[in-house]
Design an enzyme around this catalytic site. Structure first.
Site, short mmCIF file in Angstrom:
data_model
loop_
_atom_site.label_atom_id
_atom_site.label_comp_id
_atom_site.label_asym_id
_atom_site.label_seq_id
_atom_site.Cartn_x
_atom_site.Cartn_y
_atom_site.Cartn_z
N HIS A 57 1.60 4.73 -2.65
CA HIS A 57 1.70 6.17 -2.35
C HIS A 57 3.07 6.70 -2.78
O HIS A 57 3.19 7.78 -3.37
CB HIS A 57 1.56 6.39 -0.84
CG HIS A 57 0.15 6.34 -0.32
ND1 HIS A 57 -0.86 7.13 -0.83
CD2 HIS A 57 -0.42 5.62 0.68
CE1 HIS A 57 -2.00 6.89 -0.16
NE2 HIS A 57 -1.75 5.96 0.76
N HIS A 93 0.83 -1.21 0.00
CA HIS A 93 0.00 0.00 0.00
C HIS A 93 0.87 1.27 0.00
O HIS A 93 0.70 2.14 -0.86
CB HIS A 93 -0.92 -0.04 1.23
CG HIS A 93 -1.82 1.14 1.38
ND1 HIS A 93 -3.13 1.13 0.96
CD2 HIS A 93 -1.61 2.38 1.89
CE1 HIS A 93 -3.69 2.31 1.20
NE2 HIS A 93 -2.78 3.09 1.78
N GLU A 94 1.79 1.36 0.96
CA GLU A 94 2.61 2.57 1.07
C GLU A 94 3.52 2.74 -0.15
O GLU A 94 3.84 3.86 -0.53
CB GLU A 94 3.44 2.57 2.36
CG GLU A 94 2.62 2.51 3.66
CD GLU A 94 1.56 3.60 3.81
OE1 GLU A 94 1.71 4.68 3.18
OE2 GLU A 94 0.57 3.38 4.54
ZN LIG Z 1 -3.11 5.18 2.13
#
Ligand SMILES: [Zn+2]
Ligand SMILES: [Zn+2]
Lengths: 494, 494
Positions: free
Chosen positions: B265, B261-262
């Site tokens: 980003h 997830h990160e």
């Molecule tokens: Zn997030």
């Protein structure tokens, strides 16, 4: 709010921005990936412009005049003196000189990084000429502002209250006995045998050992960390001191003692007076006093027989798979007190180190005072290396006058701090031993009485005393090279 | 220098200070020892005051007027629009409201940290009342400045260009099919068996696995790092993106997918247009678009069959001493697609997550618009949890309306971003599959074509397009919940 209070508040504001710079500076060295460097450099430059802007606010001139007329306590008067010294240091130079010097230094340092390995004095000299010219201009302006000689005005940036007159006396004293002492010690060590550490010492084990040693030295881990960087340093802020080391997997010894050294710097920072946090009076007294703490840890405590025994023991546990002969305490003692006449200051041992510093001091003093020119340096370097250590550096610039970064950055006046620190440290220890049973305390593993002495006499004083008063109150007299001589003689010929 | 250029220069100055804040903020969460927090908080507050001061310089008003009259290219006009939006967002609130809200939020959040475990709604309500009052004042002022409803004006801070009218349409659509879909999936999964990871998964192995997965996802390690923090996040700056995770040694699964997830980003930040670095047009388009990248990585790529197979394989290698049945790819797939109706948003699975978000959206919208009062929240929460997930939260404040930090900080308008992100991500994938053979690409281990699509369509656009234009240019239409429904149906019932 009084003018004095306004000045304190302003100092704390500046300190807040310096805090951000200290953490981001540590991050650059210890954490930042390569691709982050350009944006970081821009952000740091922006920060420095802002700090300079805060330091040079026009209203400060009136505030200082007002504050000096206010009814202040003795301590406040001293705090004001330190506030003013810091302000004047930041203000006395015209902006165009600051910018020109900053560019010239950056250019010289950048080129030096490749010129040094190439032994290229001719190329270096062209950039260095400009650094010297602008540093002399800076020194002249600071000299006029402080009523000192140009070199002493530069020295005052790192060692306020010290003059080349007193350095000449101290260092001339050292020069009368050091060369012979080095020769005697080399003669004595000639027949000694030594088991040199060999094999692979993993970074993980070295770090675990380093942390154990930091605990023994009562580093406060609630207010600091240990990390890695190419050039070890002590950074951060007093409530969050960041020390770094570099691990060489083929040799643990240097990194280990490096951690002891940086822990000394760190405990000074951690022990500064909290009531004065963020103001100049709450900071370290000078670079020499800072180095006196790291060298007290590294040389006075770190190389003492009972500490070496503990260190050998701890290292032996962390490197249990290696030859136990390495970790014999006598072998460890020899390992950490080997003396060698050599070219490189940063690799020098305790005994020959002062020779490297005195040589640089004599050259930079005469260079900044205009007694010599920068083109005279290689020959002077060679003469002095021959005189002090019996080595020639003719044609060997990279291991001679081009070996250090300091001068490329215009940091003239910094070198004496190293040997001043070593001398202060020897003096503290001699006096501390009158009231603290240092050997037993170290042997016991609880070094608290040693740290209490330092805390009480040095750390808690911040910059509330002049260096001379600090040393006199702690040891009964100002700096005296005799303590250093006695320490070295006892350790290396005792 | 034109007024436009002056505004760009000023934005870059602000960005330089924000850079320092981003690194020191990351440091606070990932590196700083406990004793450093007070001095750091003061330094960060000082920095924020300075950034606010830069944002509100009076001369900016005239510069914007001047720049709008200048002869600018189409792209410059858009850059100016983003500069102005950012400036207006920072300027529209009176200083006393900013300060009052900052104090009220800090007080509410601080007390909430102990009130939540105590299930103390009565105590919380007293502080929260003030947060709501001041947030409504803020929303009112922003509404007047932008000609929107109060809630939409708050939403615009995170999702510029989005309105509650369009959110109502999207979320009402989701509500028509989500509860039944959840029930159908639960029915289907009831009979499935699963090997739950058990035992000790060392932090060292988890980190090594995480770094391997980041490499597979082509995280650029020259421009970023992976570290640890209590609350995982993606911070730093585009040239130096700092992502963090938290390791639970009894379960690797959450941390592992958290890293995926990160990394999503991070790659968005790393891929932002370098020519616009340091200006608002060069930043991420919105929180929802940011989340669309992390959720594209986590949900669209990360939970796809070929990626799960690779992940299972890698994890099996790093945890070779554990039961191989855990790392069977079908077991891994089940592990990462288990659905459960539960109370806590941050622990929710992909399928039930939108229900948590829609519930919060409906409540915060009506709260900020003055349709309901904050004292109505517990009952509304219970009603909506019963309607959407069949769970009651009567009397259970800590696992109900007191579970999130967002509202304690006055961050009304943020929650929709999570589900917008999930919906955008599903839409990208559906369209990407028309030109990229996504399954084979993932199976091959070289995911470049996927990242090229994202780079070209999303990352490189920064904030140079409105969200609607960004999505339309990338996918041929604005956000359409049908893609999300189809994705969920295929994955969970396919
Ligand atoms: Zn997030
Ligand atoms: Zn040092």
């Amino acid at each position: 709010m009084s003018a004095f209070e306004k000045l304190v508040k302003h100092a704390k504001k500046i300190d807040n921005f310096q805090h951000l710079g200290a953490i981001c500076g540590w991050d650059m060295a210890a954490m930042m990936p390569s691709g982050g460097s350009q944006a970081r450099a821009e952000a740091m430059a922006e920060l420095n412009v802002h700090i300079h802007h805060l330091n040079t606010k026009p209203e400060l001139t009136d505030l200082f005049a007002e504050a000096e007329a206010e009814n202040l306590s003795e301590q406040q008067k001293w705090e004001l003196r330190e506030l003013k010294r810091s302000w004047q240091n930041a203000n006395v130079l015209p902006a165009d000189l600051v910018e020109a010097a900053s560019l010239a230094n950056a250019k010289c340092e950048h080129a030096w990084r490749s010129q040094r390995p190439d032994n290229d004095w001719q190329g270096f000299e062209k950039n260095f000429r400009e650094v010297v010219k602008l540093s002399r201009e800076e020194a002249q302006i600071r000299a006029e502002a402080t009523g000192q000689t140009p070199y002493d005005a530069m020295l005052g940036l790192y060692e306020p209250g010290t003059s080349s007159a007193s350095l000449d006396t101290l260092f001339d004293d050292v020069k009368t006995w050091l060369p012979k002492l080095v020769d005697d010690v080399l003669e004595k060590q000639k027949s000694e045998s030594l088991v040199i550490p060999q094999g692979n010492f993993s970074t993980t084990s070295q770090k675990a050992l380093g942390l154990d040693v930091m605990k023994l030295l009562q580093f406060n881990f609630d207010n600091g960390r240990l990390d890695q960087s190419v050039h070890p340093f002590c950074g951060g802020v007093p409530t969050d001191v960041r020390i770094t080391t570099r691990y060489d997997e083929s040799d643990f010894a240097q990194s280990l003692m490096g951690i002891v050294h940086e822990t000394g710097h760190a405990r000074y920072e951690q022990g500064l007076p909290k009531s004065l946090a963020g103001t100049p009076a709450g900071t370290a007294r000078s670079m020499g006093i800072h180095e006196s703490q790291s060298l007290f840890f590294e040389m006075q405590v770190g190389r003492s027989a009972p500490f070496i025994a503990r260190l050998a023991d701890l290292a032996g546990k962390h490197f249990a798979e290696h030859d136990a002969a390495i970790f014999d305490k006598d072998n460890f003692q020899k390992l950490y007190t080997r003396v060698k006449k050599d070219y490189i200051r940063v690799d020098a041992d305790e005994l020959t180190y002062p020779a490297h510093v005195i040589l640089r001091y004599e050259i930079e003093r005469d260079l900044i005072n205009g007694v010599i020119e920068h083109t005279d340096i290689p020959e002077l370097w060679d003469q002095k290396m021959q005189a002090y250590l019996g080595l020639t550096t003719k044609g060997n610039y990279k291991n001679g006058c081009m070996q250090d970064i300091h001068w490329t950055d215009g940091a003239f006046g910094y070198f004496p701090s190293y040997t001043l620190g070593a001398m202060y440290a020897a003096q503290y220890m001699a006096v501390m031993k009158q009231t603290v049973d240092v050997e037993s305390v170290i042997a016991s593993g609880d070094l608290s009485p040693i740290f209490q002495w330092l805390e009480q006499n040095i750390w808690s004083k911040g910059s509330l005393l002049s260096t001379d008063d600090l040393i006199t109150q702690a040891t009964g007299e100002t700096l005296n090279a005799a303590f250093f001589k006695e320490h070295l003689t006892n350790r290396y010929l005792g």
